[in-house]
Design an enzyme around this catalytic site. Sequence first.
Site, PDB file in Angstrom:
ATOM      1  N   GLY A  92       0.830  -1.205   0.000  1.00 43.80           N
ATOM      2  CA  GLY A  92       0.000   0.000   0.000  1.00 43.80           C
ATOM      3  C   GLY A  92       0.860   1.248   0.000  1.00 43.80           C
ATOM      4  CG  ASN A  93      -0.237   4.588  -1.612  1.00 46.18           C
ATOM      5  OD1 ASN A  93      -0.991   5.400  -1.073  1.00 46.18           O
ATOM      6  ND2 ASN A  93      -0.577   3.915  -2.705  1.00 46.18           N
ATOM      7  CG  HIS A  94       2.780   6.498   3.940  1.00 50.35           C
ATOM      8  ND1 HIS A  94       2.511   5.808   5.087  1.00 50.35           N
ATOM      9  CD2 HIS A  94       4.062   6.200   3.620  1.00 50.35           C
ATOM     10  CE1 HIS A  94       3.587   5.133   5.469  1.00 50.35           C
ATOM     11  NE2 HIS A  94       4.544   5.355   4.585  1.00 50.35           N
ATOM     12  CB  ALA A 125      -1.352   7.349  -4.006  1.00 47.84           C
TER      13      ALA A 125
END
Length: 414
Positions: A210-212, A277
């Site tokens: 995943g990402n932030h 994102a």
Amino acid sequence: MSILSGARIIVGVAGGIAAYKAADLVSKLTQAGALVDVVMTERAREFVAPLTFSALSQRPVWADLWEPTGAAAARHIDLGRAAQLILVAPATANVIARLAHGMADDMLTAIALASSAPLVIAPAMETHMLAHPATVANLATLRERGAHIVPAEPGRLASGEVGTGRLPSTATLLGAARLVLGSGGDLQGRRVVVTAGGTQEAIDPVRFIGNHSSGRQGFALAEVARDRGAAVTLIAGVTALATPYGVTRIDATTAATMRDAVLAACVGADALVMSAAVADFAPDAVAEHKIKKREVAARDGADMTLRLRRTPDILSELDAARGQFPGLVRVGFAAETRAVQAAARDKLARKGLDLVVANDVSQPASGFGSPTNAVWLVRRNGELTELPLLPKETVAEHIWDEVVALLPTRAARA
Ligand code: C5P
């Protein structure tokens, strides 16, 4: 600046137990810069003292049309005329009936009759009163006349019963006020698609890449577009944020599902702002069962290698299929940690975009999850505007300004 800033709003408070919740509504509207005139019914004053509202709104509260100084009687026409919005929250069955029948026997109903401002009604009452054919018919009458009804919510009611009839949250009521105030804005009649949040690509049933991304910038874009009159489809990846009122939300938490959702939503749309994102790579294969250290060790040794494959690039696919999306204004984001402007220019050209919003996510105040953002707007003609550190809502206003400027040319671009 929010659409609520400087807006003249009458908050009508009727005599139901949810009247105490109107205090929070008045507080939040006032904090957002609205000039709030609270008008209470006689029964509302038995639940909450007018002083509560005048302290929060920092303005007089109007209650008794017949008070002996004559000030209220003299003001009801002016107040109705000056109002840009009348928001009745909570609206009881009684006040709904009186508004539906054009009665003017107290300050609130008299103002409503003297005003041409849009009317927002938030019913809150016991389930059976709400479902009674009389209330249903009265709400239908008001709706036909142009009133916006904010649906009551299900949950535990003051009576102790569980059913539909709760006053929606302050956030929902603020959203309804913003939607109605902005309905004639410069995106009126336009359909826009916004993506927000991050994607999660499964490794096995319990792990993912995943990402932030928090989704804050994308949700602000959706809210501001709604406030400017657009019909908004918000395609949400992973985010903890609540769906903005009046926005159609579609959840898509992987690059592949987001691709499908975006391509479907963009048919006939006027603009796409791709702030999500999206993962560029996903595990080549998703393990059917949770990956065990012991099994990896037996097969490959102590360390594990994860093979990744490219995910579909949504903006590039859209560009390749541009014939299916005539006139669609396309905005991409470039979240970079170095050489931000060069990367943005390159992205604009590669993905055939109209605008790239570039930011340096290595800066704490403009990174993931922060309420602020500092961006460059990079246009197709090579022009660039650097915006200072701003609330994400203000950044969203700037982005829609750019989109609005591009929209009139859509026929030419088609
Ligand atoms: O190439 P890069 O991922 O840095 O480009 C970022 C922009 O492209 C963002 O607007 C993002 O939403 C979009 N994107 C996309 N499809 C992907 C990855 C990113 O449309 N697979």
